[in-house]
Design a protein around this motif. Structure first.
Motif, PDB file in Angstrom:
ATOM      1  N   GLN A   1       0.811  -1.221   0.000  1.00  0.00           N
ATOM      2  CA  GLN A   1       0.000   0.000   0.000  1.00  0.00           C
ATOM      3  C   GLN A   1       0.839   1.263   0.000  1.00  0.00           C
ATOM      4  O   GLN A   1       0.312   2.351  -0.225  1.00  0.00           O
ATOM      5  CB  GLN A   1      -0.946   0.017   1.211  1.00  0.00           C
ATOM      6  CG  GLN A   1      -2.044  -1.017   1.121  1.00  0.00           C
ATOM      7  CD  GLN A   1      -2.966  -0.932   2.310  1.00  0.00           C
ATOM      8  OE1 GLN A   1      -2.692  -1.486   3.364  1.00  0.00           O
ATOM      9  NE2 GLN A   1      -4.062  -0.193   2.176  1.00  0.00           N
TER      10      GLN A   1
ATOM     11  N   CYS B   1     -10.884   0.246   3.019  1.00  0.00           N
ATOM     12  CA  CYS B   1      -9.456   0.097   2.770  1.00  0.00           C
ATOM     13  C   CYS B   1      -8.868   1.467   2.473  1.00  0.00           C
ATOM     14  O   CYS B   1      -9.444   2.239   1.697  1.00  0.00           O
ATOM     15  CB  CYS B   1      -9.246  -0.836   1.585  1.00  0.00           C
ATOM     16  SG  CYS B   1      -7.512  -1.063   1.170  1.00  0.00           S
ATOM     17  N   LEU B   2      -7.737   1.768   3.090  1.00  0.00           N
ATOM     18  CA  LEU B   2      -7.103   3.073   2.879  1.00  0.00           C
ATOM     19  C   LEU B   2      -6.783   3.302   1.406  1.00  0.00           C
ATOM     20  O   LEU B   2      -6.741   4.446   0.955  1.00  0.00           O
ATOM     21  CB  LEU B   2      -5.812   3.156   3.703  1.00  0.00           C
ATOM     22  CG  LEU B   2      -5.992   3.030   5.215  1.00  0.00           C
ATOM     23  CD1 LEU B   2      -4.637   2.933   5.897  1.00  0.00           C
ATOM     24  CD2 LEU B   2      -6.803   4.195   5.757  1.00  0.00           C
TER      25      LEU B   2
ATOM     26  N   HIS C   1      -7.368  -9.163   6.108  1.00  0.00           N
ATOM     27  CA  HIS C   1      -7.382  -8.074   5.117  1.00  0.00           C
ATOM     28  C   HIS C   1      -5.949  -7.703   4.692  1.00  0.00           C
ATOM     29  O   HIS C   1      -5.660  -7.577   3.508  1.00  0.00           O
ATOM     30  CB  HIS C   1      -8.114  -6.877   5.740  1.00  0.00           C
ATOM     31  CG  HIS C   1      -8.227  -5.668   4.867  1.00  0.00           C
ATOM     32  ND1 HIS C   1      -9.447  -5.154   4.461  1.00  0.00           N
ATOM     33  CD2 HIS C   1      -7.279  -4.859   4.329  1.00  0.00           C
ATOM     34  CE1 HIS C   1      -9.222  -4.083   3.692  1.00  0.00           C
ATOM     35  NE2 HIS C   1      -7.921  -3.881   3.608  1.00  0.00           N
TER      36      HIS C   1
ATOM     37  N   HIS D   1      -3.633  -8.308   1.092  1.00  0.00           N
ATOM     38  CA  HIS D   1      -2.872  -7.291   0.340  1.00  0.00           C
ATOM     39  C   HIS D   1      -1.539  -7.851  -0.154  1.00  0.00           C
ATOM     40  O   HIS D   1      -1.082  -7.503  -1.239  1.00  0.00           O
ATOM     41  CB  HIS D   1      -2.579  -6.070   1.212  1.00  0.00           C
ATOM     42  CG  HIS D   1      -3.660  -5.028   1.203  1.00  0.00           C
ATOM     43  ND1 HIS D   1      -4.098  -4.407   0.050  1.00  0.00           N
ATOM     44  CD2 HIS D   1      -4.377  -4.467   2.213  1.00  0.00           C
ATOM     45  CE1 HIS D   1      -5.043  -3.525   0.360  1.00  0.00           C
ATOM     46  NE2 HIS D   1      -5.233  -3.545   1.664  1.00  0.00           N
TER      47      HIS D   1
HETATM   48 ZN   LIG Z   1      -6.636  -2.484   2.660  1.00  0.00          ZN
END
Ligand SMILES: [Zn+2]
Length: 175
Positions: free
Chosen positions: A50, A94-95, A136, A140
């Motif tokens: 991310q 989710c960011l 979660h 990713h």
């Molecule tokens: Zn996420």
């Protein structure tokens, strides 16, 4: 290159992240950047992809309902789900997919195997919301987003939001 929060559909979010083999490798900069970004955006977890780094490193807030404190955010290297039991349906966000929320079915309890920053072996069980955060974030690392796990009906309701994000991503890349 400085790290920043990657937003859908950034291709790094779809890559399978690499294991960390060498703990003498300098993880400190990566982890402190992850901590800084997570604190800025106020999330409950973050995976290295991310912020554009395709490595198996995640941060998890171990007391997600409590007050935000730095020591509550723990780092896990090469995390794996060894066993999963029960089921739990809850709303996730989710960011990396701003403003999109939706129900996802997850396991209620997961056995986690991981390493800490020093390469020390960790084995433990995570439950309820913390268990969902692990599932979660580990997703990713495999290029899976929570929207992939929504029901077909729910996916239709968020499709226009995802389309908007794609448009914005293309536009930002051109400018
Ligand atoms: Zn996420």
């Amino acid at each position: 290159m400085s790290h920043y929060l990657r937003i859908y559909p950034d291709p790094v979010l779809r890559k399978k992240a690499a294991n960390i083999d060498d703990f003498s490798e300098n993880l400190t900069v990566l982890v402190s950047d992850m901590r800084r970004i997570l604190a800025e955006v106020g999330g409950v977890g973050l995976a290295a992809p991310q912020i554009g780094v395709s490595k198996r490193v995640i941060l998890v807030r171990m007391n997600p309902m409590g007050r935000v404190e730095d020591e509550d955010v723990r780092v896990f290297i090469n995390p794996e789900i060894m066993d999963a039991t029960g089921s739990r349906i809850g709303e996730e966000g989710c960011l990396s997919i701003p403003d999109v929320l939706g129900e996802v079915e997850r396991s209620a309890q997961v056995k986690i195997r991981a390493k800490d920053l020093l390469g020390k072996h960790l084995d433990f069980t995570a439950q309820d919301l913390v268990s969902v955060i692990f599932q979660h974030e580990i997703d990713h690392l495999d290029g899976i987003l929570f929207t992939d796990r929504m029901s077909a009906a729910k996916k239709i309701t968020i499709s226009s939001q995802l389309k908007q994000l794609k448009k914005k991503y293309q536009k930002d890349r051109k400018s």
